[in-house]
Design a protein around this motif. Structure first.
Motif, PDB file in Angstrom:
ATOM      1  N   GLY A  93       0.303  -1.517  -0.236  1.00  0.00           N
ATOM      2  CA  GLY A  93       0.261  -0.079   0.024  1.00  0.00           C
ATOM      3  C   GLY A  93       0.922   1.358  -0.590  1.00  0.00           C
ATOM      4  N   LEU A  94       1.465   1.475  -0.560  1.00  0.00           N
ATOM      5  CA  LEU A  94       2.433   2.626  -1.460  1.00  0.00           C
ATOM      6  C   LEU A  94       1.554   3.720  -0.470  1.00  0.00           C
ATOM      7  CD1 LEU A  94       3.720   2.135  -5.022  1.00  0.00           C
ATOM      8  CD2 LEU A  94       4.820   1.916  -2.407  1.00  0.00           C
ATOM      9  N   ALA A  95       0.506   4.744  -0.612  1.00  0.00           N
ATOM     10  CA  ALA A  95      -0.253   5.047   0.372  1.00  0.00           C
ATOM     11  C   ALA A  95      -0.014   5.690   1.481  1.00  0.00           C
ATOM     12  CB  ALA A  95      -1.795   6.001  -0.292  1.00  0.00           C
ATOM     13  N   HIS A  96      -0.145   4.399   2.260  1.00  0.00           N
ATOM     14  CA  HIS A  96       0.068   3.874   4.029  1.00  0.00           C
ATOM     15  C   HIS A  96       1.229   4.569   4.220  1.00  0.00           C
ATOM     16  CE1 HIS A  96       0.290   1.517   7.411  1.00  0.00           C
ATOM     17  NE2 HIS A  96      -0.608   2.825   7.447  1.00  0.00           N
ATOM     18  N   GLU A  97       2.637   3.581   3.054  1.00  0.00           N
ATOM     19  CA  GLU A  97       3.924   3.676   2.923  1.00  0.00           C
ATOM     20  C   GLU A  97       4.085   5.097   3.467  1.00  0.00           C
ATOM     21  OE1 GLU A  97       5.748   0.975   0.932  1.00  0.00           O
ATOM     22  OE2 GLU A  97       5.526  -0.622   1.940  1.00  0.00           O
ATOM     23  N   ASN A  98       3.677   5.920   2.463  1.00  0.00           N
ATOM     24  CA  ASN A  98       4.012   7.563   2.021  1.00  0.00           C
ATOM     25  C   ASN A  98       3.267   7.874   3.314  1.00  0.00           C
ATOM     26  OD1 ASN A  98       5.220   7.538  -0.488  1.00  0.00           O
ATOM     27  ND2 ASN A  98       4.496   7.636  -1.191  1.00  0.00           N
ATOM     28  N   ARG A  99       2.051   7.969   3.798  1.00  0.00           N
ATOM     29  CA  ARG A  99       1.526   8.466   4.756  1.00  0.00           C
ATOM     30  C   ARG A  99       2.792   8.471   6.025  1.00  0.00           C
ATOM     31  NH1 ARG A  99      -3.105   6.621   3.251  1.00  0.00           N
ATOM     32  NH2 ARG A  99      -3.366   5.196   4.837  1.00  0.00           N
ATOM     33  N   VAL A 100       2.920   6.539   6.842  1.00  0.00           N
ATOM     34  CA  VAL A 100       3.731   6.219   7.747  1.00  0.00           C
ATOM     35  C   VAL A 100       5.145   7.041   7.374  1.00  0.00           C
ATOM     36  CG1 VAL A 100       5.439   4.349   8.672  1.00  0.00           C
ATOM     37  CG2 VAL A 100       3.197   4.170   7.915  1.00  0.00           C
ATOM     38  N   ILE A 101       5.887   7.298   6.229  1.00  0.00           N
ATOM     39  CA  ILE A 101       7.238   7.609   5.856  1.00  0.00           C
ATOM     40  C   ILE A 101       7.027   9.616   6.695  1.00  0.00           C
ATOM     41  CG2 ILE A 101       8.946   8.498   4.112  1.00  0.00           C
ATOM     42  CD1 ILE A 101       8.482   6.190   3.038  1.00  0.00           C
ATOM     43  N   ARG A 102       5.962  10.395   6.007  1.00  0.00           N
ATOM     44  CA  ARG A 102       5.585  11.741   5.784  1.00  0.00           C
ATOM     45  C   ARG A 102       5.192  12.267   7.840  1.00  0.00           C
ATOM     46  NH1 ARG A 102       2.276  11.040   1.607  1.00  0.00           N
ATOM     47  NH2 ARG A 102       0.531  11.005   2.750  1.00  0.00           N
ATOM     48  N   TYR A 104       6.065  10.033  10.509  1.00  0.00           N
ATOM     49  CA  TYR A 104       7.514  10.097  11.041  1.00  0.00           C
ATOM     50  C   TYR A 104       8.987  11.364  11.068  1.00  0.00           C
ATOM     51  CZ  TYR A 104       7.236   5.709  13.529  1.00  0.00           C
ATOM     52  OH  TYR A 104       6.394   4.933  14.033  1.00  0.00           O
ATOM     53  N   GLY A 105       8.395  11.856   9.552  1.00  0.00           N
ATOM     54  CA  GLY A 105       9.290  12.847   9.061  1.00  0.00           C
ATOM     55  C   GLY A 105       8.647  14.313   9.586  1.00  0.00           C
ATOM     56  N   HIS A 106       7.083  14.025  10.219  1.00  0.00           N
ATOM     57  CA  HIS A 106       6.931  15.054  10.682  1.00  0.00           C
ATOM     58  C   HIS A 106       7.241  15.513  12.459  1.00  0.00           C
ATOM     59  CE1 HIS A 106       3.607  18.337  11.741  1.00  0.00           C
ATOM     60  NE2 HIS A 106       3.799  17.586  12.925  1.00  0.00           N
ATOM     61  N   GLY A 109      11.241  14.965  12.090  1.00  0.00           N
ATOM     62  CA  GLY A 109      12.415  15.559  11.116  1.00  0.00           C
ATOM     63  C   GLY A 109      13.605  14.798   9.638  1.00  0.00           C
ATOM     64  N   PRO A 110      13.839  14.773   9.496  1.00  0.00           N
ATOM     65  CA  PRO A 110      14.455  14.298   8.472  1.00  0.00           C
ATOM     66  C   PRO A 110      15.048  13.100   9.035  1.00  0.00           C
ATOM     67  CG  PRO A 110      15.926  16.913   9.187  1.00  0.00           C
ATOM     68  CD  PRO A 110      14.497  16.242  10.367  1.00  0.00           C
ATOM     69  N   HIS A 111      15.564  12.496  10.321  1.00  0.00           N
ATOM     70  CA  HIS A 111      15.456  11.533  10.607  1.00  0.00           C
ATOM     71  C   HIS A 111      14.115  10.695  11.425  1.00  0.00           C
ATOM     72  CE1 HIS A 111      20.146  12.384  11.592  1.00  0.00           C
ATOM     73  NE2 HIS A 111      20.224  12.813  12.316  1.00  0.00           N
ATOM     74  N   GLY A 112      13.153  11.493  11.550  1.00  0.00           N
ATOM     75  CA  GLY A 112      12.028  10.897  11.562  1.00  0.00           C
ATOM     76  C   GLY A 112      12.560   9.863  10.664  1.00  0.00           C
ATOM     77  N   SER A 113      12.425  10.926   9.421  1.00  0.00           N
ATOM     78  CA  SER A 113      12.217  10.253   7.705  1.00  0.00           C
ATOM     79  C   SER A 113      12.802   9.489   7.197  1.00  0.00           C
ATOM     80  CB  SER A 113      11.943  11.428   6.223  1.00  0.00           C
ATOM     81  OG  SER A 113      10.994  12.220   7.157  1.00  0.00           O
ATOM     82  N   SER A 114      13.944   8.954   7.865  1.00  0.00           N
ATOM     83  CA  SER A 114      15.043   7.718   7.753  1.00  0.00           C
ATOM     84  C   SER A 114      14.172   6.805   8.398  1.00  0.00           C
ATOM     85  CB  SER A 114      16.154   8.936   8.121  1.00  0.00           C
ATOM     86  OG  SER A 114      17.033   9.398   7.014  1.00  0.00           O
ATOM     87  N   GLY A 116      10.933   6.185   9.171  1.00  0.00           N
ATOM     88  CA  GLY A 116      10.019   5.557   8.615  1.00  0.00           C
ATOM     89  C   GLY A 116      10.239   5.059   7.357  1.00  0.00           C
ATOM     90  N   HIS A 117      11.562   5.557   6.962  1.00  0.00           N
ATOM     91  CA  HIS A 117      11.849   4.571   5.332  1.00  0.00           C
ATOM     92  C   HIS A 117      12.149   3.349   5.920  1.00  0.00           C
ATOM     93  CE1 HIS A 117      11.753   7.098   1.675  1.00  0.00           C
ATOM     94  NE2 HIS A 117      11.745   8.483   2.282  1.00  0.00           N
ATOM     95  N   LEU A 118      13.591   3.196   7.104  1.00  0.00           N
ATOM     96  CA  LEU A 118      13.732   2.184   7.782  1.00  0.00           C
ATOM     97  C   LEU A 118      12.116   0.780   8.234  1.00  0.00           C
ATOM     98  CD1 LEU A 118      15.724   0.289   8.538  1.00  0.00           C
ATOM     99  CD2 LEU A 118      15.970   1.308  10.463  1.00  0.00           C
TER     100      LEU A 118
END
Length: 128
Positions: A93-102, A104-106, A109-114, A116-118
C-alpha cells in the motif's frame, strides 16, 4: 512529550525519566526494578549515587520495548500485505507507506523520515 515526563524533566533536569510503572524509575514508597527502595526525586539527579545506572537500565528497557513494537509492527504489516494479496489488491500500500514516512518526518524531522523508511523497509524484507 508526556505531561508527567515534562514535569519530571522540569524538576530533575533530565530528559530520560518516564511514566510510573516503567522500569528504572524510583518512586517514593516503592522498590525500583532492582529491589531498591524508591526515593522521591532520585531519577536524574546529578551526583546521586545510582542515577547513571538507573538511567542506563531505563534506556535498556525502552530499547527492549522498541524491539518488541517493531516486531509487532512488522508482523501486522505482513498480515496486511497478505490480505491485500489474497484480496487481489497490490501487496504494497504505497499511500499508507508514504503516510508512515511523512508522519515520522513530521514527528522527528529528517531523521524521522529515515526511521519511517526503515520501518517500511523492514516490513517488506524477511529478517531472522
Amino acid at each position: 512529550m508526556v505531561p508527567l515526563l515534562d514535569t519530571m524533566i522540569a524538576e530533575n533536569g533530565v530528559a530520560g525519566a518516564y511514566a510510573p510503572g516503567t522500569r528504572g524509575v524510583a518512586h517514593a514508597g516503592r522498590a525500583d526494578h532492582l529491589g531498591r527502595p524508591g526515593r522521591p526525586g532520585h531519577v536524574g539527579r546529578p551526583g546521586v549515587p545510582g542515577t547513571e545506572e538507573l538511567l542506563a537500565d531505563s534506556l535498556d528497557s525502552v530499547d527492549a520495548q522498541i524491539v518488541a513494537l517493531v516486531r509487532r509492527r512488522t508482523a501486522l504489516s505482513a498480515a496486511l500485505r497478505e490480505l491485500g494479496r489474497t484480496g487481489g489488491r497490490p501487496a504494497v500500500g504505497l499511500a499508507h507507506e508514504n503516510r508512515v514516512i511523512r508522519r515520522y518526518g513530521h514527528e522527528f524531522g529528517p531523521h524521522g523520515s529515515s526511521l519511517g523508511h526503515l520501518l517500511v523497509r523492514m516490513a517488506t524484507v524477511r529478517t531472522g
